[in-house]
Design a protein around this motif. Structure first.
Motif, PDB file in Angstrom:
ATOM      1  N   MET A   1       0.843  -1.205   0.000  1.00 58.18           N
ATOM      2  CA  MET A   1       0.000   0.000   0.000  1.00 58.18           C
ATOM      3  C   MET A   1       0.877   1.253   0.000  1.00 58.18           C
ATOM      4  O   MET A   1       1.904   1.272   0.686  1.00 58.18           O
ATOM      5  N   LYS A   9      -4.184  11.463   1.509  1.00 58.01           N
ATOM      6  CA  LYS A   9      -5.634  11.334   1.381  1.00 58.01           C
ATOM      7  C   LYS A   9      -6.329  11.526   2.731  1.00 58.01           C
ATOM      8  O   LYS A   9      -7.364  12.190   2.829  1.00 58.01           O
TER       9      LYS A   9
ATOM     10  N   TRP B 106     -13.034   1.059   3.273  1.00 58.65           N
ATOM     11  CA  TRP B 106     -12.380   2.207   2.599  1.00 58.65           C
ATOM     12  C   TRP B 106     -10.903   1.897   2.384  1.00 58.65           C
ATOM     13  O   TRP B 106     -10.357   2.129   1.316  1.00 58.65           O
ATOM     14  N   LEU B 107     -10.263   1.335   3.444  1.00 57.28           N
ATOM     15  CA  LEU B 107      -8.839   0.996   3.345  1.00 57.28           C
ATOM     16  C   LEU B 107      -8.601  -0.072   2.277  1.00 57.28           C
ATOM     17  O   LEU B 107      -7.634   0.006   1.523  1.00 57.28           O
ATOM     18  N   PHE B 110      -8.815   1.469  -1.013  1.00 62.58           N
ATOM     19  CA  PHE B 110      -7.621   2.294  -1.250  1.00 62.58           C
ATOM     20  C   PHE B 110      -6.442   1.401  -1.645  1.00 62.58           C
ATOM     21  O   PHE B 110      -5.682   1.734  -2.554  1.00 62.58           O
ATOM     22  N   ALA B 111      -6.310   0.251  -0.976  1.00 60.72           N
ATOM     23  CA  ALA B 111      -5.199  -0.655  -1.272  1.00 60.72           C
ATOM     24  C   ALA B 111      -5.263  -1.173  -2.702  1.00 60.72           C
ATOM     25  O   ALA B 111      -4.250  -1.278  -3.390  1.00 60.72           O
ATOM     26  N   PRO B 114      -6.068   3.358  -5.210  1.00 63.41           N
ATOM     27  CA  PRO B 114      -6.111   4.610  -4.430  1.00 63.41           C
ATOM     28  C   PRO B 114      -6.991   5.688  -5.068  1.00 63.41           C
ATOM     29  O   PRO B 114      -7.607   6.486  -4.359  1.00 63.41           O
ATOM     30  N   GLU B 115      -7.042   5.708  -6.420  1.00 63.98           N
ATOM     31  CA  GLU B 115      -7.798   6.772  -7.103  1.00 63.98           C
ATOM     32  C   GLU B 115      -9.305   6.624  -6.900  1.00 63.98           C
ATOM     33  O   GLU B 115     -10.055   7.600  -7.018  1.00 63.98           O
ATOM     34  N   THR B 117     -10.892   5.951  -4.210  1.00 61.29           N
ATOM     35  CA  THR B 117     -11.407   6.401  -2.910  1.00 61.29           C
ATOM     36  C   THR B 117     -11.439   7.916  -2.850  1.00 61.29           C
ATOM     37  O   THR B 117     -10.540   8.593  -3.350  1.00 61.29           O
ATOM     38  N   GLU B 118     -12.472   8.437  -2.227  1.00 56.70           N
ATOM     39  CA  GLU B 118     -12.609   9.896  -2.093  1.00 56.70           C
ATOM     40  C   GLU B 118     -12.182  10.287  -0.694  1.00 56.70           C
ATOM     41  O   GLU B 118     -12.446   9.578   0.267  1.00 56.70           O
TER      42      GLU B 118
END
Lengths: 99, 191
Positions: A1, A9, B106-107, B110-111, B114-115, B117-118
């Motif tokens: 990650m 973010k 959410w995580l 993102f993993a 990443p794009e 997720t807001e």
């Protein structure tokens, strides 16, 4: 990650969220009630007065010290007790019968 | 606006305690918003705001009127919040095991991407709060002021009473501390 991206973010999320400025009903009354019921702290007042008085006292000590030192320097003989003082102190010893 | 403040302050200094209510009424929304950055429970927030206004009343003699009253009050608020953070240092959580399902999802998103997720999603907001709660008191304060409230180093120095180099050092350490927590969080989650 990608931790750097995640950090960015999350910080952006923090910036985007403004905390609420909502005030509980009559909160100012609660503060005022607290202030009015506050007991008179005599020690705190006394120490406050002493603390405030310390600066002028220090200034007086410095001025008097400087004046005394100045006088001593300009007239050094004044600082030495004269023979009159010595005789006055020993008067009692010299003539005990007079008492 | 300033005249109002100075009139109220002069009245309070002159012994009219009731005039302080005007100052409380005017500044309490701003103080509540500031305190909510550092405390979560509403009872704790109210106690902190109360402490700030009582301190302001007690220290009003030390306000010399060189800067606007709200700047002086904000300094007092930030320093009171910092003291509270330091006191509660021992109660800090040290694990991310109890993150909610929404935050966890959410995580995960993102993993993967990443794009996708807001940053303005509620899960991201909850995560950043959780992250800030795990930081040490100086790290949390400096990151909140610098990164969340977008203040300059000079402004932070004035608000906290720290020197400019100290603010920079603490900001550097705070970022390192945050990255360490983020790394730990992802390890706990994905290993």
């Amino acid at each position: 990650m990608d931790l750097i991206e995640l950090e960015k973010k999350l910080l952006a999320a923090g910036r985007a969220t403004r905390p609420s400025d909502r005030v509980p009903l009559a909160f100012e009354k609660r503060i005022m009630a607290r202030l009015k019921e506050r007991p008179l702290d005599l020690w705190a007042n006394w120490s406050g007065i002493l603390w405030r008085a310390s600066v002028p006292c220090l200034a007086v000590v410095i001025v008097l010290g400087a004046l005394t030192l100045g006088l001593d320097l300009t007239n050094p003989t004044d600082a030495v007790p004269g023979p009159d003082l010595e005789s006055a102190i020993y008067a009692v010893v010299d003539a005990p019968g007079d008492l | 606006m300033e005249t109002d403040d100075s009139e109220l302050i002069a009245a309070v200094r002159g012994g009219d305690v009731a005039s302080f209510e005007g100052l409380v009424r005017k500044y309490q929304p701003r103080i509540f918003a500031t305190v909510r950055r550092y405390a979560r429970r509403e009872s704790e927030i109210e106690d902190l705001v109360q402490d700030i206004f009582i301190k302001a009343f007690q220290k009003l003699d030390s306000y010399r009127g060189e800067a606007p009253f709200d700047h002086w009050l904000m300094r007092l608020a930030v320093r009171t919040c910092y003291d509270a953070l330091r006191q509660h240092q021992r109660n800090r959580e040290t694990s991310f095991v109890d993150i909610t399902e929404e935050e966890s999802s959410w995580l995960e998103r993102f993993a993967v991407s990443p794009e996708s997720t807001e940053h303005d999603e509620s899960a991201a907001c909850a995560l950043v709060n959780r992250l800030l709660e795990q930081l040490s008191a100086p790290a949390r304060l400096v990151l909140t002021l610098l990164e969340i409230e977008d203040r300059s180093v000079k402004e932070i120095a004035v608000l906290t009473g720290w020197s400019v180099p100290l603010v920079k050092v603490r900001a550097f350490r705070a970022r390192a501390e945050m990255r360490k927590i983020l790394a730990k969080m992802t390890r706990e989650k994905y290993l």
